[in-house]
Structures are given as C-alpha cells and as structure tokens.
Design a protein around this motif. Structure first.
Motif, PDB file in Angstrom:
ATOM      1  N   VAL A  24       0.839  -1.201   0.000  1.00 42.96           N
ATOM      2  CA  VAL A  24       0.000   0.000   0.000  1.00 42.96           C
ATOM      3  C   VAL A  24       0.877   1.255   0.000  1.00 42.96           C
ATOM      4  O   VAL A  24       1.727   1.422   0.885  1.00 42.96           O
ATOM      5  N   PHE A  25       0.692   2.098  -1.010  1.00 41.46           N
ATOM      6  CA  PHE A  25       1.262   3.438  -1.010  1.00 41.46           C
ATOM      7  C   PHE A  25       0.152   4.362  -0.510  1.00 41.46           C
ATOM      8  O   PHE A  25      -0.895   4.471  -1.155  1.00 41.46           O
ATOM      9  N   LEU A  41       0.374  10.342  -3.740  1.00 43.13           N
ATOM     10  CA  LEU A  41      -0.074   9.166  -4.491  1.00 43.13           C
ATOM     11  C   LEU A  41      -0.513   8.044  -3.562  1.00 43.13           C
ATOM     12  O   LEU A  41       0.164   7.711  -2.595  1.00 43.13           O
ATOM     13  N   SER A  42      -1.658   7.447  -3.876  1.00 44.42           N
ATOM     14  CA  SER A  42      -2.151   6.272  -3.148  1.00 44.42           C
ATOM     15  C   SER A  42      -2.385   5.143  -4.146  1.00 44.42           C
ATOM     16  O   SER A  42      -2.938   5.363  -5.233  1.00 44.42           O
ATOM     17  N   LEU A  43      -1.962   3.942  -3.749  1.00 42.93           N
ATOM     18  CA  LEU A  43      -1.991   2.805  -4.673  1.00 42.93           C
ATOM     19  C   LEU A  43      -1.943   1.514  -3.877  1.00 42.93           C
ATOM     20  O   LEU A  43      -1.231   1.424  -2.880  1.00 42.93           O
ATOM     21  N   SER A  44      -2.707   0.509  -4.309  1.00 45.94           N
ATOM     22  CA  SER A  44      -2.721  -0.794  -3.633  1.00 45.94           C
ATOM     23  C   SER A  44      -2.367  -1.905  -4.615  1.00 45.94           C
ATOM     24  O   SER A  44      -2.850  -1.919  -5.752  1.00 45.94           O
ATOM     25  N   ARG A  78       3.042   7.026   3.724  1.00 44.17           N
ATOM     26  CA  ARG A  78       3.541   5.728   4.192  1.00 44.17           C
ATOM     27  C   ARG A  78       3.525   4.691   3.085  1.00 44.17           C
ATOM     28  O   ARG A  78       2.689   4.746   2.176  1.00 44.17           O
ATOM     29  N   ILE A  79       4.462   3.739   3.194  1.00 51.19           N
ATOM     30  CA  ILE A  79       4.463   2.564   2.334  1.00 51.19           C
ATOM     31  C   ILE A  79       4.375   1.352   3.250  1.00 51.19           C
ATOM     32  O   ILE A  79       5.217   1.159   4.129  1.00 51.19           O
ATOM     33  N   LEU A  80       3.345   0.538   3.051  1.00 51.26           N
ATOM     34  CA  LEU A  80       3.124  -0.643   3.874  1.00 51.26           C
ATOM     35  C   LEU A  80       3.335  -1.900   3.047  1.00 51.26           C
ATOM     36  O   LEU A  80       2.911  -1.977   1.893  1.00 51.26           O
ATOM     37  N   LEU A  81       3.981  -2.895   3.644  1.00 54.07           N
ATOM     38  CA  LEU A  81       4.151  -4.205   3.022  1.00 54.07           C
ATOM     39  C   LEU A  81       3.629  -5.250   3.993  1.00 54.07           C
ATOM     40  O   LEU A  81       4.169  -5.401   5.096  1.00 54.07           O
ATOM     41  N   ASP A  82       2.575  -5.920   3.608  1.00 52.20           N
ATOM     42  CA  ASP A  82       1.935  -6.920   4.468  1.00 52.20           C
ATOM     43  C   ASP A  82       1.603  -6.317   5.840  1.00 52.20           C
ATOM     44  O   ASP A  82       1.807  -6.938   6.879  1.00 52.20           O
ATOM     45  N   GLY A  83       1.138  -5.069   5.816  1.00 51.18           N
ATOM     46  CA  GLY A  83       0.719  -4.392   7.030  1.00 51.18           C
ATOM     47  C   GLY A  83       1.817  -3.686   7.797  1.00 51.18           C
ATOM     48  O   GLY A  83       1.536  -2.953   8.756  1.00 51.18           O
TER      49      GLY A  83
END
Length: 380
Positions: A24-25, A41-44, A78-83
C-alpha cells in the motif's frame, strides 16, 4: 455480464471488497529539492499480482520502485508491506529484491557464483546453497551454462541469470526496473511470456516499471498509468485499452481517434453526440456525460471500418472522406482518412484474406463507419 475482452486468468483480488492489499502506497509524496517526483499518491497492490507501473520518463514510476526497495524514503506518506510500515527499514532488511535494467552481474564470477552470491552473504549452508542454485538454474533453463561468465552469454541469457539471482533469496516481492530494455524486439517478446510463467510458478508478487505499453499490456494483471507523479488510472490491460478513464490515458495507450462533440441527448447508458463534419455519433458507452455537455468520443482504429460505399441505412456513426495515406503491414492495413474539416481518422483492417474484395487506394473517396458499442465517451 459481458467481458470487455479476453480474460487471461480468473485472479482478481482487487474486485473483492474483503481482500486485503499486500503493498500500500498511502498518500506518498517524494520531493527532490523543488521538484516533486511523486505527488500525494495512493496505490494498492495485491499478493501474487503481476503489477506494472507505466508512464513516460520522469512520471515517477522508478521513484516509486526505489522507495519500495528502500533506496529512497518518502517525503511524506507511508508505504506498507503486508501491514508493516517500511519507513526506516534499510533495503537489505526488506523482504524485496530488485532487478535492474543493467543486470549488474559480477563479470569475474561464473553464472552459478553470481546466483549464489546473495545466499552466501546471508550465511546459508553450503549444501543448501548448491541445491538452491541448481533449482534456480533449472528454473531459468541455464543448467548447461553454470560455469560460464557473463561475457560468454547472450543478452537474453544474462537477463535470466540476473532474474535467477533476484529470486534465489525467495523475496516476497520482486521489483523489476525496465527488465527487458536491453533485449532486441523478438527476444523481448519471448521473455515477456517467460516472466509471466515464472511469476506464476514462483507465486511471488512482481512489480515492474516500464515505459513500453505493449510490455505492460502483455505481462501485467493490472497497470497503473502515471503522469507527473500522479496516478491517472489503475485497471486491467483490457480496461485501460477499452475503457480509458481520461483523454490522457486514451492517448497514451495505443492508437486512438478522438472526436469532439456535444451530447445532444441521453438515454440510460446511451447517448447521441453532435460532432464536427456533420457527424452524428450514437454510442452505448456514454459514461457520466450529461446532456448538453462538451465531450470527446474516443475510438480505436481497429473498431472503424473503411469502405468505398456508404453503409446501407446508416443514419449515425458514418462519415465520408478521402484516403490520405495507406500503410500495408502484412497482417493488417492502416488507412488514414481525411474528413471534410481536415481531421485525419486512422482505421486498421485485418488482412484475413489474401485478395481484397473492396480495394482502396490513395485519393479514393471512402466511408468510415463504426458500431454504437465501439467507442467510449470521455468527460475529462
């Protein structure tokens, strides 16, 4: 429900409201001095997805990849990877690996040693390294080249070595920055399918950066089209092509004809549009266009038919012009038809038979026509 086009596979977690994105961006902005490379920017992206970031040079796609890899940090967001929030986590501690366009192979090492390098750095047992390297060589079909050095390999083979090295550590996410840019056209086309098969076999999440539309359309489950650090549309290749969200997307992906006009009437999903040249357009894909509004009707060249005679009983979606140019490409012929107001319409026809029943040549009068479901109305 009708499909817009061929469906490559049933995998589509983005259409499930209960599905949780893997990457998640979240409102990410990246600035370099006064220059904003990525703007709020937001992106999933979902697990096991083959996702493409597509755009022209300077659109922010490589910056996104570098931030996900940990080479750059977001200015905000934020950038999230697997939460997990990735901020502050160095590249070597992230469960991702990046494959660069240059491949960055060690010239003094053999193929097997190049693949083994990262595993040795992690302190993996020698027997486990040997097995993993053997598995990787088999995966990329380079077993017989294990003892060779990079300069003894072709461009395609070096690309496979770099790929094997990238996946040897079994990252959760593989990042590919213009991975096929150094290959010739034929080899690039072959390797696209190999990458797709490899991604399916490994079950990894692939995020690829490319400026090549055909490459993104061929490989990706979904494509994010970027411009000036912002997302213009995120959709499957078919949706991006057949149902572009804006004039920018329609013009950026593939060839397209655009007719300016005004919506004369609306009826459910259909509309009647008054355009230039006295052209009346009847469309079944009116989108959110309201009666009286100025719009653009976008239609792909292969959806337009060119003929020497006016189609019978045609009261809409037809216009007369002159053949301005012809390009014979073997499998298809592309016609440029100049209408009364000077607009040139591009139409392509598949050469399904060897001899044309309606031959057309330069300067001939011709009619263009299309079906009501062939194009789409754009309001932005």
């Amino acid at each position: 429900m009708k499909s817009l086009g061929s469906i490559r596979r049933s995998f589509a977690p983005w259409s499930d409201p209960a599905a949780k994105p893997y990457i998640v961006f979240e409102n990410v902005t990246k600035r370099f001095g006064d220059f904003t490379a990525v703007n709020d920017l937001s992106l999933s992206i979902f697990e096991r997805e083959f996702f493409a970031l597509l755009g022209a040079s300077g659109c922010g796609k490589s910056t996104l990849l570098r931030m996900l890899a940990g080479f750059d940090e977001p200015t905000s967001g934020r950038i999230l990877l697997d939460g997990q929030d990735l901020r502050g986590i160095p590249p070597y501690k992230r469960p991702v690996n990046m494959m660069f366009q240059s491949y960055a192979l060690f010239p003094h090492m053999t193929v097997e040693n190049n693949i083994a390098f990262g595993l040795k750095q992690e302190g993996m047992a020698k027997a486990d390294i040997e097995k993993r390297v053997a598995d990787m060589l088999k995966l990329v079909k380079l077993e017989q080249f294990a003892k060779r050095k990079p300069h003894q390999l072709s461009g395609g083979q070096r690309q496979r070595v770099a790929l094997a090295r990238s996946v040897a550590k079994r990252p959760k996410v593989l990042l590919l920055d213009e991975p096929l840019g150094a290959l010739d056209k034929k080899l690039r086309e072959e390797t696209q399918f190999e990458l797709m098969d490899l991604q399916q076999e490994l079950g990894l999440t692939f995020v690829v950066v490319t400026h090549d539309q055909e490459e993104a359309m061929t490989m990706a489950d979904r494509i994010a089209i970027l411009d000036k650090g912002e997302v213009m549309q995120v959709a499957t290749p078919t949706e991006v092509y057949e149902a572009p969200a804006s004039r920018f997307v329609a013009g950026f992906v593939g060839n397209v004809n655009m007719f300016e006009g005004k919506v004369a009437s609306r009826d459910a999903g259909s509309a009647r549009i008054s355009g230039g040249n006295g052209l009346t357009i009847k469309t079944e894909n009116a989108g959110d266009a309201s009666a009286g509004s100025d719009v653009v009707f976008a239609i792909r060249p292969e959806k337009i038919k060119v003929s020497s005679k006016k189609p019978a009983d045609a009261e809409a979606n037809v216009a007369e012009g002159e053949i301005y140019d012809i390009a014979y490409l073997g499998d298809m012929t592309v016609y440029h038809v100049r209408l009364a107001d000077g607009q040139v319409v591009k139409a392509s026809s598949l050469n399904a038979v060897r001899i044309s029943e309606d031959p057309l040549s330069w300067n001939d009068r011709a009619w263009i026509s299309f079906r009501p479901d062939a194009g789409v109305v754009l309001t932005r």
